[in-house]
Scaffold this motif. Structure first.
Motif, PDB file in Angstrom:
ATOM      1  N   ARG A 288       0.834  -1.215   0.000  1.00  0.00           N
ATOM      2  CA  ARG A 288       0.000   0.000   0.000  1.00  0.00           C
ATOM      3  C   ARG A 288       0.862   1.256   0.000  1.00  0.00           C
ATOM      4  O   ARG A 288       0.611   2.202  -0.741  1.00  0.00           O
ATOM      5  N   VAL A 289       1.898   1.244   0.841  1.00  0.00           N
ATOM      6  CA  VAL A 289       2.799   2.407   0.904  1.00  0.00           C
ATOM      7  C   VAL A 289       3.474   2.624  -0.464  1.00  0.00           C
ATOM      8  O   VAL A 289       3.616   3.751  -0.939  1.00  0.00           O
ATOM      9  N   ALA A 290       3.861   1.509  -1.091  1.00  0.00           N
ATOM     10  CA  ALA A 290       4.547   1.596  -2.384  1.00  0.00           C
ATOM     11  C   ALA A 290       3.639   2.215  -3.449  1.00  0.00           C
ATOM     12  O   ALA A 290       4.050   3.097  -4.208  1.00  0.00           O
ATOM     13  N   VAL A 291       2.403   1.758  -3.493  1.00  0.00           N
ATOM     14  CA  VAL A 291       1.450   2.282  -4.489  1.00  0.00           C
ATOM     15  C   VAL A 291       1.202   3.767  -4.235  1.00  0.00           C
ATOM     16  O   VAL A 291       1.160   4.586  -5.153  1.00  0.00           O
ATOM     17  N   ASP A 292       1.092   4.101  -2.964  1.00  0.00           N
ATOM     18  CA  ASP A 292       0.908   5.484  -2.563  1.00  0.00           C
ATOM     19  C   ASP A 292       2.098   6.348  -3.003  1.00  0.00           C
ATOM     20  O   ASP A 292       1.936   7.462  -3.507  1.00  0.00           O
ATOM     21  N   PHE A 293       3.265   5.808  -2.801  1.00  0.00           N
ATOM     22  CA  PHE A 293       4.508   6.479  -3.175  1.00  0.00           C
ATOM     23  C   PHE A 293       4.489   6.806  -4.671  1.00  0.00           C
ATOM     24  O   PHE A 293       4.808   7.925  -5.087  1.00  0.00           O
ATOM     25  N   ILE A 294       4.082   5.822  -5.460  1.00  0.00           N
ATOM     26  CA  ILE A 294       4.065   5.997  -6.914  1.00  0.00           C
ATOM     27  C   ILE A 294       3.013   7.026  -7.328  1.00  0.00           C
ATOM     28  O   ILE A 294       3.288   7.937  -8.105  1.00  0.00           O
ATOM     29  N   ASN A 295       1.818   6.878  -6.760  1.00  0.00           N
ATOM     30  CA  ASN A 295       0.723   7.754  -7.197  1.00  0.00           C
ATOM     31  C   ASN A 295       0.927   9.206  -6.789  1.00  0.00           C
ATOM     32  O   ASN A 295       0.352  10.101  -7.386  1.00  0.00           O
TER      33      ASN A 295
ATOM     34  N   ASP B 128       5.074  12.890  -7.846  1.00  0.00           N
ATOM     35  CA  ASP B 128       5.388  14.293  -8.154  1.00  0.00           C
ATOM     36  C   ASP B 128       4.997  15.244  -7.036  1.00  0.00           C
ATOM     37  O   ASP B 128       5.668  16.245  -6.800  1.00  0.00           O
ATOM     38  N   ALA B 129       3.907  14.909  -6.380  1.00  0.00           N
ATOM     39  CA  ALA B 129       3.359  15.847  -5.411  1.00  0.00           C
ATOM     40  C   ALA B 129       4.134  15.830  -4.096  1.00  0.00           C
ATOM     41  O   ALA B 129       4.339  16.865  -3.479  1.00  0.00           O
ATOM     42  N   ARG B 130       4.599  14.645  -3.700  1.00  0.00           N
ATOM     43  CA  ARG B 130       5.119  14.535  -2.334  1.00  0.00           C
ATOM     44  C   ARG B 130       6.628  14.400  -2.209  1.00  0.00           C
ATOM     45  O   ARG B 130       7.189  14.674  -1.167  1.00  0.00           O
ATOM     46  N   HIS B 131       7.282  13.922  -3.259  1.00  0.00           N
ATOM     47  CA  HIS B 131       8.734  13.696  -3.183  1.00  0.00           C
ATOM     48  C   HIS B 131       9.096  12.893  -1.938  1.00  0.00           C
ATOM     49  O   HIS B 131       9.999  13.247  -1.191  1.00  0.00           O
ATOM     50  N   ASP B 132       8.351  11.832  -1.718  1.00  0.00           N
ATOM     51  CA  ASP B 132       8.571  11.009  -0.539  1.00  0.00           C
ATOM     52  C   ASP B 132       9.824  10.135  -0.727  1.00  0.00           C
ATOM     53  O   ASP B 132      10.338   9.998  -1.842  1.00  0.00           O
TER      54      ASP B 132
ATOM     55  N   LYS C 159      14.183  15.458  -4.543  1.00  0.00           N
ATOM     56  CA  LYS C 159      14.295  14.254  -5.366  1.00  0.00           C
ATOM     57  C   LYS C 159      14.149  13.023  -4.470  1.00  0.00           C
ATOM     58  O   LYS C 159      14.769  12.951  -3.410  1.00  0.00           O
ATOM     59  N   SER C 160      13.340  12.089  -4.920  1.00  0.00           N
ATOM     60  CA  SER C 160      13.038  10.923  -4.085  1.00  0.00           C
ATOM     61  C   SER C 160      14.150   9.885  -4.103  1.00  0.00           C
ATOM     62  O   SER C 160      14.815   9.697  -5.119  1.00  0.00           O
ATOM     63  N   THR C 161      14.310   9.231  -2.967  1.00  0.00           N
ATOM     64  CA  THR C 161      15.311   8.177  -2.834  1.00  0.00           C
ATOM     65  C   THR C 161      14.673   6.982  -2.124  1.00  0.00           C
ATOM     66  O   THR C 161      13.861   7.171  -1.219  1.00  0.00           O
ATOM     67  N   ILE C 162      15.024   5.791  -2.577  1.00  0.00           N
ATOM     68  CA  ILE C 162      14.611   4.581  -1.874  1.00  0.00           C
ATOM     69  C   ILE C 162      15.876   3.864  -1.416  1.00  0.00           C
ATOM     70  O   ILE C 162      16.793   3.658  -2.210  1.00  0.00           O
ATOM     71  N   ILE C 163      15.929   3.535  -0.145  1.00  0.00           N
ATOM     72  CA  ILE C 163      17.067   2.799   0.390  1.00  0.00           C
ATOM     73  C   ILE C 163      16.559   1.481   0.946  1.00  0.00           C
ATOM     74  O   ILE C 163      15.556   1.462   1.663  1.00  0.00           O
TER      75      ILE C 163
END
Ligand code: ZN
Length: 325
Positions: A167-174, A177-181, A278-282
Motif C-alpha cells: 500500500r505504501v509503495a502504491v501510494d509512493f508511486i501515485n 510528483d506531489a510529495r517527493h517522498d 528528489k526521491s530516494t529509496i534505500i
C-alpha cells in the motif's frame, strides 16, 4: 538494453550545459583579456575584417591581394600571441575549452554520434542495466503475498507487513510528483526488499521517470571515484546523474565498507537529494538500531524524519522459490 526518453533527454541537456559552460567561461576570459589588453581586441577586429577581405578577394580572383592579406593576418596574429604571452595567457585562452575536441561537446560529428556521447549513453545504461534485466520478472504483476505467511499472533505478522508495504509503495508511486517522498525498506535477506523497490522502479520508468538503481557497494565506488579517481570529469558526470535523477535506489545499504569517508559521502548524497526534492529509496538488512550505530547521527535523523519506513518480515523468499524449483 534500451534507453528511456527521459534518460536520453537528460544526456542531451548535459551536453547543452557543457557547451554553455565552455562558452560562458570563454566570454569571461575574453572580457578580462580585452580589458587588460585592449590592443588584442583591436587586433581581433582587424583580423576578422581581413578574413572578410580574403574571402571577397578569393571570389573575385584577386590573387595579389590574397598574399598581402595573408601576410597582414600573420603579422597581427604574431603580435597578438606576443601580447597574450607577455601577460601570462595561452593562445587557447581566446578559444572555447570544450571537454571533447572531436565534437566540441555537441555529442555529434555531422550525423554520427561522437564516441564520447556513445560512452555516456553506455554509462547511463549501465546504471539502469541492473534493473533492466530484472524488471520483467520483478514488478507489481508478479508481486505475490503467498510468500508472506499469515501469523496473526505475531507482533510482526509477515502478511500484514507485506500488505502494508504494498500500500505504501502504491501510494509512493501515485503521489510521486506531489510529495517527493522517500522510502527506507528494512528487513532480513530475502524478504523481498529489492523486489519491492524494483516494482516501484518499473512503474515509474514506465511513466517516463529517470530512475537510477545502484547497490550501495557500487554507489560508494562511484562516490570514491569522483573524489579520488583518475577520470574525475567522467565520474563527475555520473555523480550529477545520481544527484539529479528522479528516483535513486540504493540497494542493500550496509553491505559496503563503512568509514568516515563513505559516511560523509552518503550524507551528502541523501541530503542533496532531499534539498532538491528528489526521491530516494534505500533498502537495508540492517535494523534501525544498527543503522544508528553504523552511520552518523545526521544520516540517521534524515532517515527517521524524512523517509517512510517499511519493514518486511518472513522467510528467505529466494530459498523458497529455489525449493519450488
Ligand atoms: Zn565528443
Amino acid at each position: 538494453m534500451s534507453i528511456t526518453r527521459a534518460a536520453f533527454e537528460s544526456i542531451l541537456r548535459e551536453y547543452n550545459d557543457k557547451r554553455l559552460r565552455a562558452e560562458r567561461a570563454l566570454a569571461e576570459r575574453k572580457a578580462e583579456i580585452y580589458s587588460r589588453l585592449p590592443e588584442v581586441e583591436q587586433i581581433n577586429g582587424r583580423i576578422a575584417s581581413l578574413s572578410v577581405d580574403t574571402a571577397i578577394a578569393r571570389i573575385n580572383g584577386a590573387g595579389a591581394d590574397l598574399d598581402s592579406y595573408r601576410r597582414q593576418i600573420e603579422e597581427l596574429s604574431a603580435r597578438k600571441q606576443q601580447l597574450l604571452s607577455s601577460a601570462g595567457y595561452q593562445p587557447s585562452d581566446l578559444e572555447p575549452h570544450y571537454e571533447c575536441r572531436l565534437c566540441n561537446d555537441t555529442g555529434y560529428i555531422g550525423d554520427e554520434m561522437c564516441s564520447c556521447f556513445k560512452k555516456r549513453i553506455r554509462e547511463v545504461l549501465y546504471d539502469q542495466s541492473n534493473i533492466g534485466r530484472v524488471l520483467d520478472q520483478e514488478n507489481f504483476s508478479t508481486f505475490s503475498f503467498k510468500y508472506y505467511p499469515d501469523e496473526p499472533d505475531s507482533q510482526n505478522n509477515p502478511l500484514q507487513a507485506a500488505k502494508h508495504a504494498a500500500r505504501v509503495a502504491v501510494d509512493f508511486i501515485n503521489n510521486f510528483d506531489a510529495r517527493h517522498d522517500n522510502l527506507l525498506i528494512c528487513g532480513e535477506t530475502g524478504v523481498g526488499k529489492s523486489f519491492l523497490a524494483n516494482c516501484i522502479a518499473k512503474e515509474l520508468i514506465d511513466r517516463g521517470y529517470f530512475v537510477i538503481y545502484l547497490s550501495a557497494v557500487k554507489l560508494f565506488d562511484i562516490l570514491g571515484d569522483a573524489v579520488f579517481g583518475s577520470d574525475r570529469a567522467d565520474s563527475d558526470q555520473i555523480l550529477k546523474q545520481i544527484m539529479k535523477c528522479d528516483l535513486l535506489i540504493i540497494d542493500d545499504l550496509g553491505t559496503e565498507l563503512v568509514n568516515s569517508f563513505t559516511t560523509t559521502q552518503l550524507f551528502n548524497c541523501i541530503n542533496e537529494r532531499l534539498l532538491a526534492d528528489k526521491s530516494t529509496i534505500i533498502s537495508s538488512n540492517l535494523s534501525l538500531e544498527q543503522l544508528q550505530n553504523n552511520y552518523s547521527e545526521r544520516i540517521f535523523s534524515r532517515l527517521v524524519n524524512r523517509y517512510t519506513i517499511i519493514k518486511l518480515y518472513g522467510k528467505d523468499i529466494r530459498m523458497i522459490k529455489k525449493l519450488e524449483g
